[in-house]
Scaffold this motif. Structure first.
Motif, mmCIF file in Angstrom:
data_model
loop_
_atom_site.group_PDB
_atom_site.id
_atom_site.type_symbol
_atom_site.label_atom_id
_atom_site.label_comp_id
_atom_site.label_asym_id
_atom_site.label_seq_id
_atom_site.Cartn_x
_atom_site.Cartn_y
_atom_site.Cartn_z
ATOM 1 N N LEU A 271 0.834 -1.213 0.000
ATOM 2 C CA LEU A 271 0.000 0.000 0.000
ATOM 3 C C LEU A 271 0.863 1.255 0.000
ATOM 4 O O LEU A 271 1.799 1.371 0.792
ATOM 5 N N LEU A 272 0.504 2.195 -0.870
ATOM 6 C CA LEU A 272 1.194 3.486 -0.860
ATOM 7 C C LEU A 272 0.709 4.293 0.337
ATOM 8 O O LEU A 272 -0.395 4.062 0.829
ATOM 9 N N PRO A 273 1.517 5.244 0.791
ATOM 10 C CA PRO A 273 0.995 6.143 1.822
ATOM 11 C C PRO A 273 -0.293 6.776 1.310
ATOM 12 O O PRO A 273 -0.465 6.982 0.098
ATOM 13 N N LEU A 274 -1.183 7.055 2.227
ATOM 14 C CA LEU A 274 -2.480 7.629 1.875
ATOM 15 C C LEU A 274 -2.331 9.142 1.843
ATOM 16 O O LEU A 274 -1.969 9.753 2.844
ATOM 17 N N GLU A 275 -2.610 9.732 0.675
ATOM 18 C CA GLU A 275 -2.428 11.179 0.572
ATOM 19 C C GLU A 275 -3.648 11.830 -0.048
ATOM 20 O O GLU A 275 -4.255 11.284 -0.962
ATOM 21 N N PHE A 276 -4.032 12.989 0.488
ATOM 22 C CA PHE A 276 -5.097 13.783 -0.138
ATOM 23 C C PHE A 276 -4.805 15.252 0.108
ATOM 24 O O PHE A 276 -3.889 15.589 0.853
ATOM 25 N N ASP A 277 -5.599 16.113 -0.547
ATOM 26 C CA ASP A 277 -5.294 17.544 -0.432
ATOM 27 C C ASP A 277 -6.358 18.298 0.365
ATOM 28 O O ASP A 277 -7.359 17.726 0.790
ATOM 29 N N ASP A 278 -6.123 19.592 0.544
ATOM 30 C CA ASP A 278 -7.049 20.418 1.327
ATOM 31 C C ASP A 278 -8.449 20.427 0.728
ATOM 32 O O ASP A 278 -9.444 20.458 1.467
ATOM 33 N N ALA A 279 -8.508 20.412 -0.608
ATOM 34 C CA ALA A 279 -9.821 20.485 -1.262
ATOM 35 C C ALA A 279 -10.680 19.275 -0.885
ATOM 36 O O ALA A 279 -11.885 19.396 -0.661
ATOM 37 N N PHE A 280 -10.030 18.116 -0.797
ATOM 38 C CA PHE A 280 -10.728 16.886 -0.415
ATOM 39 C C PHE A 280 -11.341 17.037 0.986
ATOM 40 O O PHE A 280 -12.507 16.719 1.223
ATOM 41 N N VAL A 281 -10.545 17.575 1.897
ATOM 42 C CA VAL A 281 -11.013 17.759 3.280
ATOM 43 C C VAL A 281 -12.114 18.819 3.322
ATOM 44 O O VAL A 281 -13.140 18.650 3.988
ATOM 45 N N ALA A 282 -11.900 19.918 2.578
ATOM 46 C CA ALA A 282 -12.875 21.016 2.590
ATOM 47 C C ALA A 282 -14.235 20.544 2.078
ATOM 48 O O ALA A 282 -15.287 20.905 2.615
ATOM 49 N N GLU A 283 -14.207 19.717 1.041
ATOM 50 C CA GLU A 283 -15.433 19.184 0.466
ATOM 51 C C GLU A 283 -16.206 18.365 1.511
ATOM 52 O O GLU A 283 -17.421 18.498 1.655
ATOM 53 N N LEU A 284 -15.468 17.527 2.245
ATOM 54 C CA LEU A 284 -16.113 16.708 3.275
ATOM 55 C C LEU A 284 -16.636 17.581 4.411
ATOM 56 O O LEU A 284 -17.711 17.338 4.956
ATOM 57 N N ALA A 285 -15.871 18.617 4.748
ATOM 58 C CA ALA A 285 -16.291 19.517 5.837
ATOM 59 C C ALA A 285 -17.615 20.181 5.473
ATOM 60 O O ALA A 285 -18.495 20.344 6.315
ATOM 61 N N LYS A 286 -17.742 20.539 4.187
ATOM 62 C CA LYS A 286 -18.949 21.213 3.722
ATOM 63 C C LYS A 286 -20.184 20.318 3.875
ATOM 64 O O LYS A 286 -21.287 20.795 4.132
ATOM 65 N N GLY A 287 -19.974 19.027 3.710
ATOM 66 C CA GLY A 287 -21.107 18.097 3.763
ATOM 67 C C GLY A 287 -21.456 17.599 5.158
ATOM 68 O O GLY A 287 -22.357 16.782 5.316
ATOM 69 N N LEU A 288 -20.749 18.061 6.193
ATOM 70 C CA LEU A 288 -21.029 17.560 7.549
ATOM 71 C C LEU A 288 -22.387 18.055 8.040
ATOM 72 O O LEU A 288 -22.765 19.190 7.798
ATOM 73 N N PRO A 289 -23.093 17.215 8.771
ATOM 74 C CA PRO A 289 -24.361 17.685 9.356
ATOM 75 C C PRO A 289 -24.087 18.564 10.578
ATOM 76 O O PRO A 289 -22.962 18.610 11.067
ATOM 77 N N GLU A 290 -25.117 19.240 11.048
ATOM 78 C CA GLU A 290 -24.995 19.973 12.309
ATOM 79 C C GLU A 290 -24.784 18.940 13.417
ATOM 80 O O GLU A 290 -25.520 17.960 13.500
ATOM 81 N N LEU A 291 -23.793 19.161 14.267
ATOM 82 C CA LEU A 291 -23.450 18.177 15.302
ATOM 83 C C LEU A 291 -24.145 18.520 16.629
ATOM 84 O O LEU A 291 -24.647 19.622 16.802
ATOM 85 N N PRO A 292 -24.170 17.553 17.563
ATOM 86 C CA PRO A 292 -25.007 17.743 18.762
ATOM 87 C C PRO A 292 -24.713 19.019 19.557
ATOM 88 O O PRO A 292 -25.655 19.662 20.021
ATOM 89 N N ASP A 293 -23.438 19.367 19.737
ATOM 90 C CA ASP A 293 -23.151 20.559 20.551
ATOM 91 C C ASP A 293 -23.712 21.824 19.907
ATOM 92 O O ASP A 293 -24.278 22.686 20.585
ATOM 93 N N GLU A 294 -23.544 21.925 18.597
ATOM 94 C CA GLU A 294 -24.043 23.111 17.885
ATOM 95 C C GLU A 294 -25.577 23.118 17.883
ATOM 96 O O GLU A 294 -26.207 24.158 18.020
ATOM 97 N N LYS A 295 -26.124 21.934 17.698
ATOM 98 C CA LYS A 295 -27.589 21.833 17.662
ATOM 99 C C LYS A 295 -28.173 22.254 19.015
ATOM 100 O O LYS A 295 -29.152 22.987 19.090
ATOM 101 N N ARG A 296 -27.551 21.805 20.081
ATOM 102 C CA ARG A 296 -28.045 22.149 21.411
ATOM 103 C C ARG A 296 -28.049 23.669 21.602
ATOM 104 O O ARG A 296 -29.019 24.252 22.070
ATOM 105 N N GLN A 297 -26.945 24.300 21.219
ATOM 106 C CA GLN A 297 -26.844 25.754 21.346
ATOM 107 C C GLN A 297 -27.952 26.440 20.535
ATOM 108 O O GLN A 297 -28.604 27.362 21.005
#
Ligand code: ADP
Ligand code: MG
Length: 494
Positions: free
Chosen positions: A296-322
């Motif tokens: 297996l090669l080292p696993l590599e990805f870029d900021d755009a990959f992370v940013a895309e996933l961050a955009k799709g995250l649901p509202e999480l319990p702490d934020e929802k509670r607030q």
């Protein structure tokens, strides 16, 4: 890991021994099965409950020459989880072989991540009620394969192996040793499960083994140096975690107070006896001869990959509670109860939208959840919809029914169904707010009970008796505010 003490000792948690007070220190390694159709390095299904060895490819069975291929979805799920834990995402990580022999591990090694995990430091917030909030540090999260399962109880002199789980993706989520009581440890497991479920990255079903905790426990003098720990393996319920920790801490204190020392070892919790027992002495990292997997090669990805996933995250319990506290004006406590799972939070919002938030929270938590619990139903199985409950709340808010009648109405809608407003109409459950009608009833009661009228002048508590009489005559339908006001007026009380 370098151990840092982030907590101020809380005397509430101290355990008194024969020689003084002790404090527990707990850190957890939680194995969470990644929600994914297929395994970490093969296309086999991950479906639970299939017949033994039906989800097994050549890769999972470690046939010679088979090559692992990383499943992108598992990578995305690990990154999502890291983001949900407010953690450092490592854009480069490495898969290592952790070598050991186990009959249910055909490769002879587990592919895991050792020095360079996919996710680094993060945190989980625990709500400790009146003790406020505490932040529990996450050390790391790494991806690894699950092993198969040996089956020893189906044949008198043979064992079988089921490789359905072999190669299923796990996230190992390692906490810092920041927990100080069994209650905190239970709260941590529950909160972590809540976060994973919100994210949809692990179903959190501990009884099916999708989430298991290895619990490290040590004891020390309050605020003193960290003691030697024991690791309790594979605990599969929040309740057992609490019991195992309590037992283990006590066991260690007894040894230390007798002048003994703790052996660092791996232990097992037996739910039947409530005790932990030794399984093996702790192995060291060098025993596993970790090295980067050459397949297996080292696993590599870029900021755009992370940013895309961050955009799709649901509202999480702490934020929802607030948001619930701010939008609906409900208490911190009620909001915490409502956000423990997404279904509950969504149900509450469907009821509360456009209505009095406090009234909605009260009805959802006390009447509705109370009834669901009593019947052992989930929200999906509930006979009362958010619309119907909202309809009942509207009738209360409009003054058409009293809170007491509303409970009867809830019962009817629960068992027989129907539109609440129509039920109230059809059964004549409307509250009597017509003061003329109430006055007439009050006059009759006063005329018929001169003794009580005399007595209430010196004993205002007797007013309740009069209210009761009016309610009796109106079948509980009189508007309580109106009844009180009219009675006080006519009886000359203020
Ligand atoms: P290992 O490499 O042996 O698995 P780690 O340093 O990774 O050990 O720690 C494993 C877990 O044990 C972590 O969750 C950590 O918080 C916890 N831990 C470490 N030291 C202690 C201690 N003295 N008491 C309780 N838990 C501890
Ligand atoms: Mg470890």
């Amino acid at each position: 890991m370098t151990l840092v003490d982030t907590r101020t000792p809380n005397p509430k948690y101290f355990i008194s021994g024969a020689t003084g007070d002790w404090e527990m220190v707990i850190g957890m390694e939680v194995h969470a099965q990644v929600t994914s159709e297929s395994k970490l390095f093969s296309g086999s299904s991950t479906e639970f409950g299939r017949p033994p060895n039906s989800n097994v490819s050549f890769v999972d069975a470690a046939m010679p020459g088979m090559l692992p291929v990383i499943n992108d979805e598992c990578v995305r799920q690990a990154v999502r989880t890291g983001l949900g834990l407010k953690a450092q995402i490592n854009k480069r990580s490495v898969f290592d072989r952790k070598n050991y022999f186990y009959p249910d591990l055909p490769q002879g090694y587990q592919i895991s991540q050792f020095k360079d995990p996919i996710v680094g430091e993060g945190k989980v917030l625990l709500d400790l009620g009146e003790d406020g909030e505490v932040e529990i540090g996450i050390e790391r999260l790494h991806l690894e394969q699950d092993a198969g399962k040996s089956i020893h109880d189906q044949h008198p002199n043979m064992s079988f192996v089921d490789l359905n789980r072999s190669g299923v993706a796990l996230m190992e989520i390692v906490s810092k040793p920041d927990l100080r009581s069994s209650d905190e440890a239970k709260a941590y497991l529950s909160k972590l499960r809540t976060i994973l479920r919100y994210l949809g990255t692990c179903d959190g079903n501990m009884e099916q083994g999708s989430m298991r905790a290895d619990i490290n426990v040590s004891v020390r003098r309050p605020g003193g140096d960290f003691g030697t720990r024991c690791e309790i393996k594979n605990v599969n319920s929040v309740r057992f975690a609490g019991q195992a920790i309590e037992y283990e801490a006590r066991r260690q204190i007894d040894i230390l107070e007798d002048g003994g020392a703790i052996d660092q070892e791996t232990r097992l919790f037996d739910p039947k006896s409530g005790q932990t027992r030794s399984m093996r002495s702790k192995e060291e990292a060098h025993d596993y001869r970790y090295f980067p997997d050459p397949d297996l090669l080292p696993l590599e990805f870029d900021d755009a990959f992370v940013a895309e996933l961050a955009k799709g995250l649901p509202e999480l319990p702490d934020e929802k509670r607030q948001r619930f506290i701010e939008t609906y004006g409900i208490s911190h406590y009620d909001a915490s109860v409502l956000v423990t799972d997404r279904e509950s939070a969504d149900f509450f919002e469907a009821v509360a939208k456009g209505r009095d938030g406090k009234l909605a929270a009260n009805w959802v938590i006390n009447e509705y959840f109370g009834r669901l619990n009593k019947e052992g139903h989930s929200i999906a199985e509930s006979p009362v919809s958010a619309d119907q409950l909202g309809g009942i709340i509207d009738l209360i808010a409009n003054g058409e029914i009293s809170g007491k009648i509303a409970k009867d109405l809830f019962e009817i809608v629960w068992t027989e169904g129907g539109d609440p407003a129509e039920v109230v109409q059809a059964r004549g459950m409307k509250q009597v707010s017509d003061t003329g009608a109430i006055e007439k009833i009050v006059d009759d009661i006063i005329a018929g009970n001169p003794g009580q009228v005399e007595a209430v002048k010196n004993k205002p508590g007797l007013l309740g008796w009069f209210v009761g009489q009016v309610m009796k005559q109106t079948g509980g339908k009189a508007n309580p505010q109106a009844v009180n006001a009219i009675l006080k007026d006519k009886l000359g009380l203020d």
